[in-house]
Enzyme design. Structure first.
Site, PDB file in Angstrom:
ATOM      1  N   HIS A   1      39.351  42.764  41.900  1.00 44.06           N
ATOM      2  CA  HIS A   1      38.866  43.135  40.355  1.00 44.06           C
ATOM      3  C   HIS A   1      38.716  41.851  39.573  1.00 44.06           C
ATOM      4  O   HIS A   1      39.083  40.854  39.588  1.00 44.06           O
ATOM      5  CB  HIS A   1      39.902  44.254  39.837  1.00 44.06           C
ATOM      6  CG  HIS A   1      41.073  43.413  39.210  1.00 44.06           C
ATOM      7  ND1 HIS A   1      42.176  43.912  39.907  1.00 44.06           N
ATOM      8  CD2 HIS A   1      41.468  42.726  38.342  1.00 44.06           C
ATOM      9  CE1 HIS A   1      43.067  43.171  39.535  1.00 44.06           C
ATOM     10  NE2 HIS A   1      42.760  42.493  38.495  1.00 44.06           N
TER      11      HIS A   1
ATOM     12  N   ARG B   1      38.994  42.955  28.352  1.00 39.96           N
ATOM     13  CA  ARG B   1      39.770  43.686  27.243  1.00 39.96           C
ATOM     14  C   ARG B   1      38.643  44.457  26.566  1.00 39.96           C
ATOM     15  O   ARG B   1      37.513  43.954  26.348  1.00 39.96           O
ATOM     16  CB  ARG B   1      40.478  42.858  26.431  1.00 39.96           C
ATOM     17  CG  ARG B   1      41.465  42.151  26.904  1.00 39.96           C
ATOM     18  CD  ARG B   1      42.375  40.920  25.982  1.00 39.96           C
ATOM     19  NE  ARG B   1      43.357  40.378  26.457  1.00 39.96           N
ATOM     20  CZ  ARG B   1      43.133  39.204  27.503  1.00 39.96           C
ATOM     21  NH1 ARG B   1      42.010  38.748  27.616  1.00 39.96           N
ATOM     22  NH2 ARG B   1      44.222  38.455  27.864  1.00 39.96           N
TER      23      ARG B   1
ATOM     24  N   GLU C   1      38.375  46.091  35.847  1.00 42.54           N
ATOM     25  CA  GLU C   1      39.547  46.570  35.170  1.00 42.54           C
ATOM     26  C   GLU C   1      39.286  46.421  33.800  1.00 42.54           C
ATOM     27  O   GLU C   1      39.097  45.358  33.289  1.00 42.54           O
ATOM     28  CB  GLU C   1      40.818  45.666  35.650  1.00 42.54           C
ATOM     29  CG  GLU C   1      42.097  46.059  34.830  1.00 42.54           C
ATOM     30  CD  GLU C   1      43.260  45.202  35.169  1.00 42.54           C
ATOM     31  OE1 GLU C   1      43.062  44.040  35.903  1.00 42.54           O
ATOM     32  OE2 GLU C   1      44.320  45.378  34.753  1.00 42.54           O
TER      33      GLU C   1
ATOM     34  N   ASN D   1      44.353  47.954  24.680  1.00 44.34           N
ATOM     35  CA  ASN D   1      45.851  48.252  24.066  1.00 44.34           C
ATOM     36  C   ASN D   1      45.533  49.003  22.974  1.00 44.34           C
ATOM     37  O   ASN D   1      44.661  49.329  22.123  1.00 44.34           O
ATOM     38  CB  ASN D   1      45.772  46.795  23.467  1.00 44.34           C
ATOM     39  CG  ASN D   1      46.278  45.823  24.256  1.00 44.34           C
ATOM     40  OD1 ASN D   1      47.293  45.746  25.299  1.00 44.34           O
ATOM     41  ND2 ASN D   1      45.497  44.599  24.399  1.00 44.34           N
TER      42      ASN D   1
ATOM     43  N   HIS E   1      29.612  36.926  32.782  1.00 44.46           N
ATOM     44  CA  HIS E   1      28.964  38.145  32.842  1.00 44.46           C
ATOM     45  C   HIS E   1      29.573  38.864  34.154  1.00 44.46           C
ATOM     46  O   HIS E   1      29.902  38.018  35.099  1.00 44.46           O
ATOM     47  CB  HIS E   1      27.441  38.290  32.809  1.00 44.46           C
ATOM     48  CG  HIS E   1      26.967  37.696  33.759  1.00 44.46           C
ATOM     49  ND1 HIS E   1      26.520  36.216  33.615  1.00 44.46           N
ATOM     50  CD2 HIS E   1      26.715  37.800  35.237  1.00 44.46           C
ATOM     51  CE1 HIS E   1      25.981  35.780  34.783  1.00 44.46           C
ATOM     52  NE2 HIS E   1      25.994  36.513  35.557  1.00 44.46           N
TER      53      HIS E   1
ATOM     54  N   MET F   1      14.012  33.005  33.643  1.00 45.95           N
ATOM     55  CA  MET F   1      14.462  33.590  35.098  1.00 45.95           C
ATOM     56  C   MET F   1      13.958  35.123  35.084  1.00 45.95           C
ATOM     57  O   MET F   1      14.548  36.041  34.680  1.00 45.95           O
ATOM     58  CB  MET F   1      15.765  33.978  34.766  1.00 45.95           C
ATOM     59  CG  MET F   1      16.772  32.504  34.471  1.00 45.95           C
ATOM     60  SD  MET F   1      16.987  31.225  36.122  1.00 45.95           S
ATOM     61  CE  MET F   1      18.453  31.819  37.096  1.00 45.95           C
TER      62      MET F   1
ATOM     63  N   GLU G   1      24.611  41.655  34.026  1.00 47.31           N
ATOM     64  CA  GLU G   1      23.220  41.207  34.718  1.00 47.31           C
ATOM     65  C   GLU G   1      22.868  42.172  35.486  1.00 47.31           C
ATOM     66  O   GLU G   1      23.515  42.975  36.515  1.00 47.31           O
ATOM     67  CB  GLU G   1      23.543  39.931  35.353  1.00 47.31           C
ATOM     68  CG  GLU G   1      22.366  39.454  35.967  1.00 47.31           C
ATOM     69  CD  GLU G   1      22.582  37.960  36.614  1.00 47.31           C
ATOM     70  OE1 GLU G   1      23.792  37.748  37.096  1.00 47.31           O
ATOM     71  OE2 GLU G   1      21.647  37.278  36.954  1.00 47.31           O
TER      72      GLU G   1
END
Lengths: 181, 181
Positions: A26, A30, A95, A99, A122, A153, A168
């Site tokens: 993972h 936050r 993940e 909080n 990213h 790009m 992305e």
């Protein structure tokens, strides 16, 4: 090491046998408001909530999201303990750490790593058709950091999640010439 | 939605059919010195360098690293274009971005997301035996952020990569009780 792997200084060509079963499980970021983030990662990006873990004593919740292989719902165990083991044993999850109370704090804002001080960049999501995926994101009201035809790009897009983290979007079979002389 | 998936406010329970082939391909972080980072990710963590892409005009290189399934070297195409398509179509890679010259800049330091301003946290690597994995990291001289027996979260370790990014190490079958009342 097979010829067809890339090479570079610093590389260990023969990984230690002890690492053979290591898996990249993972990536943690936050988040401020799980309701907004879960909507984005499931509705816009199509991920599933594989496991939610609440830590009452430390006042936080972890949300693990990811893709299932097609028809793969049956691979997720229904027993809670077995599902946790499945969650931590598989690959390619995000993940989200929440909080408790951050969603009510008007001053709480997380750093997406792409302004100073830079660091994290990213996550990258492969899609079968980048134009169609971007049109869908526009329709869903997802904000863009870069549209596929902007900048150097071409064919690569960046959208922003509810905390401003970049995601992305690209089409694997359209990048074959990228980064080659 | 099957009963055995977790639930939470904000969740889209039936992902759009258009997202069915979406895949979480990579997580990008910026690095200062590829020689040090490649040593860490391949020698200590046992990853392989799947693809290296050089952008001469923009003066940067992307390194994509990840695990192969056991005996899976043959799944990586040798043709450069096909290998790029494979790289961007698979799951669970880490993308290291190196802007040329950063390794020579004494002031260049990246932000790991775990001090203010916080945001990104870490990548998490599943290992078959967390004690043995940590002993191996000690022997290799990898710095620890948290040893398995430190703090509240027993059995979970954090090491630091050459830029200070955190890498979590855990054993999936030892976490079954985590986050449960």
């Amino acid at each position: 090491m097979p010829q067809h792997f890339d090479d570079a200084p610093g590389l260990c060509h023969e990984p230690d046998a002890e690492t053979q079963q290591y898996r990249l499980n993972h990536t943690m970021v936050r988040i401020k408001d799980p309701e907004k983030s879960l909507d984005f990662y499931t509705r816009a990006l199509g991920m599933r909530l594989i496991r939610k873990l609440d830590f009452e004593d430390m006042q936080f919740t972890l949300y693990f999201l990811g893709y299932l292989p097609e028809g793969g719902e049956s691979e997720v165990p229904s027993d809670p303990a077995a599902r946790t083991t499945y969650n931590f044993g598989r690959e390619a999850l995000i993940e989200l750490t929440h909080n408790w109370g951050d969603e009510k704090d008007p001053d709480k804002q997380f750093h997406n790593g792409n302004e100073e001080p830079k660091g994290y960049g990213h996550i990258g999501v492969a899609v079968p058709d980048v134009e169609s995926a971007c049109q869908r994101m526009e329709t869903l009201g997802v904000p863009f950091q870069k549209r596929p035809n902007d900048g150097n790009m071409k064919g690569i897009a960046f959208v922003r999640d509810p905390d401003g983290y970049w995601v992305e979007l690209f089409q694997p079979d359209s990048l074959a010439k990228m980064g080659r002389a």
